[in-house]
Design an enzyme around this catalytic site. Structure first.
Site, PDB file in Angstrom:
ATOM      1  N   ASP A  73       0.833  -1.207   0.000  1.00 14.37           N
ATOM      2  CA  ASP A  73       0.000   0.000   0.000  1.00 14.37           C
ATOM      3  C   ASP A  73       0.872   1.264   0.000  1.00 14.37           C
ATOM      4  O   ASP A  73       2.082   1.196   0.241  1.00 14.37           O
ATOM      5  CB  ASP A  73      -0.945   0.021   1.214  1.00 14.37           C
ATOM      6  CG  ASP A  73      -0.203   0.030   2.553  1.00 14.37           C
ATOM      7  OD1 ASP A  73       0.787  -0.710   2.687  1.00 14.37           O
ATOM      8  OD2 ASP A  73      -0.606   0.794   3.453  1.00 14.37           O
ATOM      9  N   GLU A 127      -0.093  -0.951   5.683  1.00 11.85           N
ATOM     10  CA  GLU A 127       0.999  -0.593   6.581  1.00 11.85           C
ATOM     11  C   GLU A 127       0.974   0.888   6.929  1.00 11.85           C
ATOM     12  O   GLU A 127       1.432   1.292   7.992  1.00 11.85           O
ATOM     13  CB  GLU A 127       2.350  -0.945   5.945  1.00 11.85           C
ATOM     14  CG  GLU A 127       3.546  -0.839   6.880  1.00 11.85           C
ATOM     15  CD  GLU A 127       4.169   0.550   6.954  1.00 11.85           C
ATOM     16  OE1 GLU A 127       4.932   0.801   7.895  1.00 11.85           O
ATOM     17  OE2 GLU A 127       3.890   1.394   6.068  1.00 11.85           O
TER      18      GLU A 127
HETATM   19 ZN   LIG Z   1       6.841   1.976   4.051  1.00 10.33          ZN
END
Ligand SMILES: [Zn+2]
Length: 353
Positions: A73, A127
């Site tokens: 992401d 994340e």
């Molecule tokens: Zn990163």
């Protein structure tokens, strides 16, 4: 538009391809599908999927297993897609953090049919947002066996330098109390803000440790990050809260760190609000030593908190190592140098080939 990934492309072109598949946190499906489709046909890999996370493993019965991981992401796009190449630099959202690292991992997954150690490739979601949604955390809870290994490399941007372990963090509220009174008759009260003075004096006098752990020097910090107190402009305040943040080296557990803060503020009311454990760099492990030798350079301590501590909580020593520049992460002008990606791929192939 098809989002097929061609893993025989050179690693720079593959990075650009991956960057152009938009994957802001929570919206990774198209890229996760593309990663899965690219890896499924490879006969030397067992591929698993959990939500938008893909885990691909060699099962060669080697004596050691290493984990190579990266999040797929990105932070929100800031008018910086599609990607473009200019003067050897690839610009675009997620180039540095961390699709260049993801591209290297995908190239390794395709190229290393018989790696010197068994390899687990982990591509995960979410994340860049709140920790509870982190795809690696989810995998560690649902499928810890899939993540097992002797050593992990998280391919976050480190400018091609090995960054070992990470410091832990905890926050505590140190509260002083007094007695409320009208400020016109202040002698009837006890001022809690004035009572916070010794708390600040302790922080001002505090000498932060710089311990060496597994050969890397860390640098701790204990600081006030907020202070609050006061009722109204004519009231002696009866409560003052100093919020302190302790960044601690990986020779301390979270419990050790809490005990230290309690000791520093002995006699004060201390309440811990949140914390995350540190991670040891683990560079003394033989498989890590072989990694150091293959990759070269002088490793440095990771001072921020990263997902390596998740591996650490599973008992797996982990480092950050990737081609991106960490200073460019999350910036509109984010880029990665193409030669750094090629260099990173070459060194990783040298380690596992
Ligand atoms: Zn990163």
């Amino acid at each position: 538009m098809s989002t097929r990934l061609d893993l025989t492309q050179d690693v720079g072109a593959l990075t650009a391809r991956i960057v152009d598949v938009e994957s802001v946190s929570g919206d990774e499906k198209a890229l996760a599908d593309a990663v899965e489709e690219a890896l499924r046909p490879l006969p030397h890999l067992n591929v698993h999927r959990d939500g938008e996370a893909i885990v691909a493993r060699t099962e060669l019965g080697r004596g050691e297993r290493v984990v190579i991981a990266g999040h797929i992401d990105t932070v929100p796009v800031a008018g910086n897609l599609p990607s473009r190449v200019e003067g050897g630099l690839l610009y675009g959202c997620g180039t540095s953090d961390m699709k260049a690292g993801v591209a290297v991992a995908l190239k390794l997954a395709a190229a290393l049919r018989a790696p010197s150690r068994d390899v687990t490739y982990v591509f995960y979601d979410c994340e860049e947002i709140e920790a509870e949604r982190n795809g690696l955390l989810r995998l560690s809870r649902r499928h810890p066996a899939l993540l097992a290994g002797d050593f992990a490399v998280l391919m976050e941007p480190t400018d091609g330098v090995i960054e070992g372990g990470c410091q832990g963090t905890l926050r505590a509220q140190v509260t002083t109390r007094g007695k409320r009174a009208h400020s016109a008759r202040s002698w009837l009260g006890v001022n809690a803000v004035h009572a916070a003075e010794p708390v600040l004096a302790i922080l001002n006098a505090y000498r932060a440790r710089m311990p060496v752990v597994d050969g890397l020097e860390y640098h701790e910090g204990l600081n006030a990050v907020a202070i609050g107190g006061g009722v109204a402009g004519n009231v002696i305040p009866d409560e003052c809260v100093v919020t302190v943040n302790y960044r601690f080296a990986p020779d301390l557990s979270l419990e050790d760190a809490q005990a230290h803060v309690s000791e520093v503020f002995d006699g004060f009311e201390v309440r811990f609000t949140d914390g995350a454990a540190a991670a040891r760099p683990g560079l003394t492990h033989p498989v890590a030593a072989a990694f150091l030798e293959a990759v070269g350079g002088t490793p440095r301590a990771k001072l921020g908190w990263t997902d390596v501590s998740l591996f650490s909580s599973l008992g797996i020593p982990a480092v950050n190592y990737g081609p991106g520049d960490p200073n460019l992460a999350h910036q509109r002008g984010e880029y990665v140098a193409l030669e750094k990606i090629i260099d990173c791929e070459r060194r990783m192939l040298g380690w596992l080939g």
